[in-house]
Design a protein around this motif. Structure first.
Motif, PDB file in Angstrom:
ATOM      1  N   ASN A  87       1.684  11.258  -3.926  1.00 29.35           N
ATOM      2  CA  ASN A  87       2.373  12.455  -3.442  1.00 29.35           C
ATOM      3  C   ASN A  87       3.624  12.787  -4.250  1.00 29.35           C
ATOM      4  N   ARG A 124       8.863   8.346   6.903  1.00 31.89           N
ATOM      5  CA  ARG A 124       8.816   7.895   8.296  1.00 31.89           C
ATOM      6  C   ARG A 124       7.431   7.365   8.661  1.00 31.89           C
ATOM      7  N   SER A 125       6.406   7.994   8.123  1.00 33.83           N
ATOM      8  CA  SER A 125       5.036   7.625   8.482  1.00 33.83           C
ATOM      9  C   SER A 125       4.533   6.395   7.738  1.00 33.83           C
ATOM     10  N   TYR A 126       4.877   6.282   6.450  1.00 33.57           N
ATOM     11  CA  TYR A 126       4.268   5.241   5.620  1.00 33.57           C
ATOM     12  C   TYR A 126       5.237   4.157   5.154  1.00 33.57           C
ATOM     13  N   VAL A 127       6.540   4.433   5.176  1.00 30.97           N
ATOM     14  CA  VAL A 127       7.513   3.415   4.753  1.00 30.97           C
ATOM     15  C   VAL A 127       8.615   3.307   5.816  1.00 30.97           C
ATOM     16  N   GLN A 186       9.127  13.036   6.203  1.00 32.85           N
ATOM     17  CA  GLN A 186       8.033  12.710   7.107  1.00 32.85           C
ATOM     18  C   GLN A 186       7.110  11.670   6.484  1.00 32.85           C
ATOM     19  N   LEU A 187       6.903  11.778   5.190  1.00 32.04           N
ATOM     20  CA  LEU A 187       6.069  10.794   4.483  1.00 32.04           C
ATOM     21  C   LEU A 187       6.675   9.397   4.600  1.00 32.04           C
ATOM     22  N   SER A 216       0.808  -1.223   0.000  1.00 28.99           N
ATOM     23  CA  SER A 216       0.000   0.000   0.000  1.00 28.99           C
ATOM     24  C   SER A 216       0.839   1.271   0.000  1.00 28.99           C
ATOM     25  N   TRP A 217       2.065   1.212   0.569  1.00 32.79           N
ATOM     26  CA  TRP A 217       2.877   2.429   0.623  1.00 32.79           C
ATOM     27  C   TRP A 217       3.301   2.910  -0.763  1.00 32.79           C
ATOM     28  N   CYS A 218       3.320   2.015  -1.739  1.00 30.51           N
ATOM     29  CA  CYS A 218       3.655   2.444  -3.109  1.00 30.51           C
ATOM     30  C   CYS A 218       2.631   3.444  -3.622  1.00 30.51           C
ATOM     31  N   ARG A 219       1.357   3.182  -3.341  1.00 30.95           N
ATOM     32  CA  ARG A 219       0.304   4.107  -3.771  1.00 30.95           C
ATOM     33  C   ARG A 219       0.426   5.450  -3.045  1.00 30.95           C
ATOM     34  N   VAL A 220       0.837   5.415  -1.786  1.00 29.42           N
ATOM     35  CA  VAL A 220       1.028   6.667  -1.038  1.00 29.42           C
ATOM     36  C   VAL A 220       2.106   7.516  -1.711  1.00 29.42           C
TER      37      VAL A 220
END
Length: 257
Positions: free
Chosen positions: A62, A128-131, A125-126, A54-58
């Protein structure tokens, strides 16, 4: 199908012999990492988008904001160094596979990175939060997170990554065309980047990159832990891999007495 250079045919033949004699942990002549974790990890060269985490889509959602932070860093050309120049802890020999102009990087996480988020606050930050897997792997010395810039008319020659403990992701940021002139081969298949899209692959397989255009190709490059490893196995195997690498380096410069 493109013709395989003679030296690469020889390398694959030698690898096949090593596999036959069981003198290494390899099972595929096109997957030749320096350290092969023998824990039955599933292994595919290239992960199709339908199977992306799912982090790939995040990251894809962005990518424009990530690209903007990359552009901000390019205002000062000194922010970027040649890959393999010794500015970071791993990849000291990476310059040996570069042919043509140059392959440059800016380190976001890992050795050589800033300790704060001031250089790329949104991107850091992205991640750190999602990957968090990418951040923890980089902080433990298993592979940096970088903005990777491949100059025009530059070829990264065929090679294998150091270990099968990780996967590599590229988020396309600046992708010149046409696709046939800017592409990556993983094992025996060629793929092309698209701006705002992720390529996910296992860099322990033989891979190479070509930018035969007149523009630079830029990706956000990150490594993540192999999904088949438990958290306990991660630290243990990475420590073992790094120890083995240090032993090999010592053998090169300090012959046995």
């Amino acid at each position: 199908m493109e013709e395989v250079p003679h030296h690469r045919i020889i390398a694959r033949h030698v690898a096949s012999l090593a596999i036959t004699t069981k003198s290494c942990g390899w099972t595929d002549p096109l997957q030749r990492p320096g350290y092969m974790a023998r824990v039955g990890l599933s292994s595919i060269p290239f992960t199709p988008p339908v199977n992306h985490p799912s982090w790939c889509r995040v990251l894809e959602n962005n990518w424009i904001r990530i690209l903007n932070e990359y552009h901000h860093l390019t205002v000062n050309p000194l922010n970027f160094s040649n890959v393999g120049s010794g500015q970071r802890g791993s990849g000291h020999d990476d310059h040996l596979v570069v042919s043509g102009r140059s392959w440059k990087e800016y380190v976001l996480f890992g050795t050589g990175s800033k300790s704060n988020n001031s250089d790329a606050p949104f991107t850091k930050q992205l991640l750190r939060s999602y990957v968090p897997d990418a951040v923890s792997l980089a902080e433990q010395g298993g592979g940096e997170v970088i903005f990777s810039k491949l100059e025009p008319r530059t070829h990264i020659k065929a090679h294998c990554g150091p270990t099968n403990l990780r996967l590599t992701a590229h988020l396309g940021l600046v992708v010149p065309g046409p696709p046939k002139d800017c592409r990556i081969r993983v094992r025996d298949e060629w793929h092309s980047w698209s701006s705002g899209k992720v390529l996910l692959f296992d860099d322990s397989y033989e891979h190479e990159v070509r930018n035969d255009t007149e523009e630079s190709r830029v990706v956000l490059l990150l490594r993540v832990w192999h999904p088949g490893l438990t958290k306990v196995q991660r630290g243990s195997f990475l420590s073992d891999a790094m120890s083995k690498k240090e032993e090999e380096i010592a053998k090169r410069f300090h012959p046995p007495r």
